[in-house]
Design a protein around this motif. Sequence first.
Motif, mmCIF file in Angstrom:
data_model
loop_
_atom_site.group_PDB
_atom_site.id
_atom_site.type_symbol
_atom_site.label_atom_id
_atom_site.label_comp_id
_atom_site.label_asym_id
_atom_site.label_seq_id
_atom_site.Cartn_x
_atom_site.Cartn_y
_atom_site.Cartn_z
ATOM 1 N N UNK A 191 -2.483 5.315 7.365
ATOM 2 C CA UNK A 191 -1.224 4.635 7.076
ATOM 3 C C UNK A 191 -0.040 5.300 7.774
ATOM 4 N N UNK A 192 -0.092 6.616 7.913
ATOM 5 C CA UNK A 192 0.989 7.333 8.605
ATOM 6 C C UNK A 192 1.044 6.918 10.077
ATOM 7 N N UNK A 193 -0.124 6.836 10.722
ATOM 8 C CA UNK A 193 -0.167 6.391 12.114
ATOM 9 C C UNK A 193 0.241 4.921 12.227
ATOM 10 N N UNK A 194 -0.188 4.121 11.255
ATOM 11 C CA UNK A 194 0.172 2.704 11.208
ATOM 12 C C UNK A 194 1.684 2.538 11.232
ATOM 13 N N UNK A 195 2.393 3.344 10.435
ATOM 14 C CA UNK A 195 3.851 3.275 10.395
ATOM 15 C C UNK A 195 4.461 3.730 11.716
ATOM 16 N N UNK A 225 16.706 2.079 -0.932
ATOM 17 C CA UNK A 225 16.084 0.875 -1.502
ATOM 18 C C UNK A 225 15.588 -0.060 -0.407
ATOM 19 N N UNK A 226 16.395 -0.216 0.644
ATOM 20 C CA UNK A 226 16.008 -1.101 1.753
ATOM 21 C C UNK A 226 14.808 -0.524 2.494
ATOM 22 N N UNK A 227 14.819 0.794 2.737
ATOM 23 C CA UNK A 227 13.699 1.447 3.436
ATOM 24 C C UNK A 227 12.422 1.361 2.608
ATOM 25 N N UNK A 228 12.548 1.530 1.293
ATOM 26 C CA UNK A 228 11.369 1.451 0.420
ATOM 27 C C UNK A 228 10.772 0.043 0.452
ATOM 28 N N UNK A 229 11.639 -0.968 0.464
ATOM 29 C CA UNK A 229 11.149 -2.351 0.538
ATOM 30 C C UNK A 229 10.405 -2.591 1.850
ATOM 31 N N UNK A 230 10.939 -2.041 2.943
ATOM 32 C CA UNK A 230 10.269 -2.187 4.240
ATOM 33 C C UNK A 230 8.940 -1.442 4.246
ATOM 34 N N UNK A 231 8.921 -0.255 3.647
ATOM 35 C CA UNK A 231 7.684 0.524 3.549
ATOM 36 C C UNK A 231 6.606 -0.251 2.794
ATOM 37 N N UNK A 232 6.984 -0.854 1.668
ATOM 38 C CA UNK A 232 6.010 -1.612 0.881
ATOM 39 C C UNK A 232 5.557 -2.875 1.608
ATOM 40 N N UNK A 233 6.451 -3.448 2.414
ATOM 41 C CA UNK A 233 6.047 -4.601 3.240
ATOM 42 C C UNK A 233 4.943 -4.193 4.207
ATOM 43 N N UNK A 234 5.109 -3.042 4.845
ATOM 44 C CA UNK A 234 4.087 -2.546 5.763
ATOM 45 C C UNK A 234 2.814 -2.158 5.013
ATOM 46 N N UNK A 235 2.981 -1.604 3.814
ATOM 47 C CA UNK A 235 1.801 -1.265 3.009
ATOM 48 C C UNK A 235 0.997 -2.523 2.696
ATOM 49 N N UNK A 236 1.665 -3.606 2.356
ATOM 50 C CA UNK A 236 0.969 -4.869 2.067
ATOM 51 C C UNK A 236 0.184 -5.346 3.281
ATOM 52 N N UNK A 237 0.777 -5.186 4.466
ATOM 53 C CA UNK A 237 0.088 -5.563 5.700
ATOM 54 C C UNK A 237 -1.130 -4.668 5.927
ATOM 55 N N UNK A 238 -0.959 -3.377 5.673
ATOM 56 C CA UNK A 238 -2.055 -2.421 5.843
ATOM 57 C C UNK A 238 -3.190 -2.718 4.867
ATOM 58 N N UNK A 239 -2.834 -3.054 3.632
ATOM 59 C CA UNK A 239 -3.844 -3.401 2.630
ATOM 60 C C UNK A 239 -4.606 -4.657 3.052
ATOM 61 N N UNK A 240 -3.917 -5.587 3.656
ATOM 62 C CA UNK A 240 -4.567 -6.848 4.020
ATOM 63 C C UNK A 240 -5.457 -6.708 5.251
#
Length: 427
Positions: free
Chosen positions: A156-160, A173-188
């Motif tokens: 996930x670190x390399x993914x980011x 808050x904005x950065x955390x939302x973007x992080x979770x958006x990328x996490x959702x993509x990584x999970x999928x």
Amino acid sequence: MIDKKILFEEVILDNLEIAKKAKVINRDIEIKLIPNKIKVIYGVRRGGKTYFLFQIINKHFKDDFIYINFEDERLINIALDELNELLKIALSIKNTKNLFFDEIQSVDNWDKFVRRLNDSGFNIFITGSSSKLLSKEIATSLRGRNLKTEILPLNFKEFLKFKNFNVKKRYSTIEKAELLKYLNEFIKFGGFPEITLIDDENIKKEILKEYLDGIFYRDVVERHSIRNIKEIKVLRNILINLFANEISIKKIANLLKEFNTKISRECIYNYLEYFSDAYLIFLLNNFSYKTKTISYSKLYVIDGMWNFSLSFSKNKGRILENLVFLELRRRGFVENENLFYVKRKNYEVDFLIFGENKELIQVCYELNETNKEREIKAYEKAIKDLKLDNVNLKIITYNDEGFEKITVDDKEHLIEIVPFWKWSLTY
């Protein structure tokens, strides 16, 4: 008919051009550059081995190298005796001691050729898409001469990093939302490098299907000369549907019957090994202090293949567990050597790291009072049952975090509840 010498020259020049012009995003992977050792880089097809070679070239060798990809269609069926001519032509183009051979396991008896070059003082890097096929030659011809590096898709670190997202200790808050958006993509979709750089989800899935077919046909069917392709394809689909589940040969045989497919138990064992060698699946054994035949294992799949499970949309918890397994693999833990799961009649723990530092890990997508109590009770039972006095305890979630304390036989233990993104970024 094209002259072989001209063909080889074209291949070498084309391959050199590809290596020089490749745009590389560096992985967080290090390799020891010991000159007299053959550097063996292995892992799943399309997982980033070739670009890791380019990363090494860019960082350490610049223009002083030869790169040959043996999956170039012009080199299909190249014989061992032709390798000498290929190398002779390559050295006439670029006089160097640094040789990079990509997917060399495609050539029969490649190990004898590489060993001779190593004895002659060449600095050699090789890649391959099969853990067992490579290790068979390594265990005989190359024993004591090699250093192995396993390459899996991005963590996930390399993914980011591929997403140009800046990893740091604290987020707005904005950065955390973007992080979770990328996490959702990584999970999928997981972390295959090419797929990470594509935005369109339909194209991502199409490419994942191409990867699945490439692994299946090239690294399983062709490599092992399998004739009953229809039967083994049914088995493949069943296994993908069973990701992050406990399996047994009996269970698989019964599921095959439901699809009017019969495969002997011996063949099922062999096919499981073939899929495992090709990095499509991983089999994790139930831990026991006693030496005995393992009849049950938990099955995990390589990044993104859960997309082809029939119940994919309902399986976020299983996908998260699969991602935790893959991250543990990336951290150097080896299934059935120092990484297991634990299941008894009255409890189950997803992962046991059994080494100098012991750790129990549960994976729970979202904690509530009911499942939190279940996970904690499992820890209490496992600590007693396995006699684990000193053990780290973690529950990995999607985004919940905190701490819980438990007392087992008058000893207090702290359970860390940590989001997957935070756990994966702080290693």
